[in-house]
Design an enzyme around this catalytic site. Sequence first.
Site, PDB file in Angstrom:
ATOM      1  CB  CYS A 277      -0.968   0.043   1.176  1.00 50.75           C
ATOM      2  SG  CYS A 277      -1.166  -1.469   2.078  1.00 50.75           S
ATOM      3  NE  ARG A 306       2.291  -9.080   5.202  1.00 49.25           N
ATOM      4  CZ  ARG A 306       1.004  -9.077   4.933  1.00 49.25           C
ATOM      5  NH1 ARG A 306       0.191  -9.892   5.568  1.00 49.25           N
ATOM      6  NH2 ARG A 306       0.526  -8.263   4.017  1.00 49.25           N
ATOM      7  CD  GLN A 324      -0.259  -8.845  -0.146  1.00 47.07           C
ATOM      8  OE1 GLN A 324       0.315  -7.772  -0.303  1.00 47.07           O
ATOM      9  NE2 GLN A 324      -1.157  -9.035   0.801  1.00 47.07           N
ATOM     10  CG  ASP A 326      -1.842  -5.562  -2.751  1.00 40.03           C
ATOM     11  OD1 ASP A 326      -3.067  -5.444  -2.542  1.00 40.03           O
ATOM     12  OD2 ASP A 326      -0.966  -5.196  -1.951  1.00 40.03           O
ATOM     13  CG  HIS A 328      -3.475  -0.393  -2.745  1.00 37.45           C
ATOM     14  ND1 HIS A 328      -2.352  -1.114  -3.037  1.00 37.45           N
ATOM     15  CD2 HIS A 328      -3.825  -0.728  -1.478  1.00 37.45           C
ATOM     16  CE1 HIS A 328      -2.020  -1.853  -1.985  1.00 37.45           C
ATOM     17  NE2 HIS A 328      -2.887  -1.639  -1.031  1.00 37.45           N
ATOM     18  CE  LYS A 406      -9.206  -8.511   7.831  1.00 34.47           C
ATOM     19  NZ  LYS A 406      -8.403  -9.649   7.511  1.00 34.47           N
ATOM     20  CG  HIS A 452      -5.879  -1.527   1.328  1.00 39.78           C
ATOM     21  ND1 HIS A 452      -4.561  -1.279   1.568  1.00 39.78           N
ATOM     22  CD2 HIS A 452      -6.552  -0.501   1.925  1.00 39.78           C
ATOM     23  CE1 HIS A 452      -4.424  -0.171   2.271  1.00 39.78           C
ATOM     24  NE2 HIS A 452      -5.621   0.325   2.504  1.00 39.78           N
TER      25      HIS A 452
HETATM   26 ZN   LIG Z   1      -2.939  -2.393   0.864  1.00 37.18          ZN
END
Ligand SMILES: [Zn+2]
Length: 493
Positions: A277, A306, A324, A326, A328, A406, A452
């Site tokens: 992000c 992580r 991910q 991912d 945004h 979420k 997200h």
């Molecule tokens: Zn994010």
Amino acid sequence: MVDSPVESTVGLPELRHTAAHVLAYAVQDLFPDAKPTIGPAIDNGFYYDFDRAEAFTPDDLARLEARMHEIVNADYPMTGERVTREAALAQFANNPYKAEIAREIPEGEPITLYTIGAFTDLCRGGHAHTTGEIGALKLMSVAGAYWRGDEHKPMLQRIYGTAWPTKAELDAYLLMLEEAARRDHRKLGQELGLFSIEEDAGGGLVFWHPKGAIVRGIIENFIREGLAERGYQPVVTPHIVHEHLYEISGHLENFAHGMFGPIEIEGQRFRLKPMNCPGHILIYRSEGHSYRDLPIRYSEFGTVYRFERSGTLHGLTRVRGFTQDDAHLFCTPEQLQSEFEQTADEALRMVRAFGFDRVEYFLSTREAQLRTETDEIAENAIRRALESRGLPFEIDAGGGAFYGPKLDINVRDAIGRRWQLGTVQVDFLLPKRFDLKYRGSDGKDYPPVMIHRALGGSLERFFGVLIEHYGGAFPAWLAPIQVVVAPISEHQA
Ligand SMILES: [Zn+2]
Ligand SMILES: [Zn+2]
């Protein structure tokens, strides 16, 4: 005497916790030197921790299980009794663990002893009425466990078991376990040459072998096509950035436990990125935006790192480095719901395409002390998006991200196990922390709302779930080897 609660049916946790008492009773009879400590119900069963000098053997478990069946068949009532702290301490004079628990029960809270047959345990309650209500049980394994999970405290022996209302349910569970072992992605990953975790490289870091990388490429292409159709713009961001970025984002304050430690270069501290992000936010912030430009949707196959304890790492499904799918989205508050609806559609398209027909949705709200007025706006957008699609959902109170509520998307695999895959999160916080703006139609600046979303979640985890779902036999469009031409003899070759 404490009145036993009157219940029409006994829940599985009560049934399983009662089975833990039955186990401790059997241990008291067969191994009187062992000291019982704690014995809770857990998912699919129960355990009980014992302090005993000698190790329990498989033969011991068989004898214990036989004794447990006798205790169940005797159908002893579970009786409770409220006692004074002194009486509890006297009862457990020879058991320092139980005595420690008895001493720590806060003043004013009831101290209760529960008895079946000739076995009495210190326990706060939550039981079946009689041992006979346990329809079927089995002892599964023994493992070491520290008293109170503290490695500086004595090592105990934890006996795991499972208990069910009926024999048929126990048999179905055992069959599922066998099937799960057969489908274990760590075993299949090696047998099929898909991936490996290399000791020399460290735990939780995945090496995708050529055949695994073919499947990953197919998954990535599928996702890319969907993103392009829906107007996402691909971006690419660095894997390592200055720590300062995570001070602004709040990750250092709220997520440091999940991050790798700092890396120092020229007196400056850098961090491996735990989330994509902040990088996407910097791209958004680097230029001006009008309300006419929104929504802006940035996507990235973003690799993040992580920290997970080595003891919790598991194949592809619990790792330290993963990529991910991912994205945004930056939008106006008015666009929030429609953006949310389209991501929910995308998620459904994806899980269906990969062969999951049982999808479960959870609306995870933030912990009460974090909630602000925007949480309600965000929760309503999620709720209305799901309702408009006729998708049933459950609430997971307190399960939200630190920056907002979420939607979690779970699937059931071919043998009924639940896996969490994607999440879609609404965020009013990070745009404020980074002072993001768009110019409204009135010429004034406003903060955008962020969404997200990662629909497969992580490619590693998604792949692990796919391997187990298909038992390694992928449908042709996903298979790394689709056809093998095998000549019968040299002549045909
Ligand atoms: Zn994010
Ligand atoms: Zn109990």
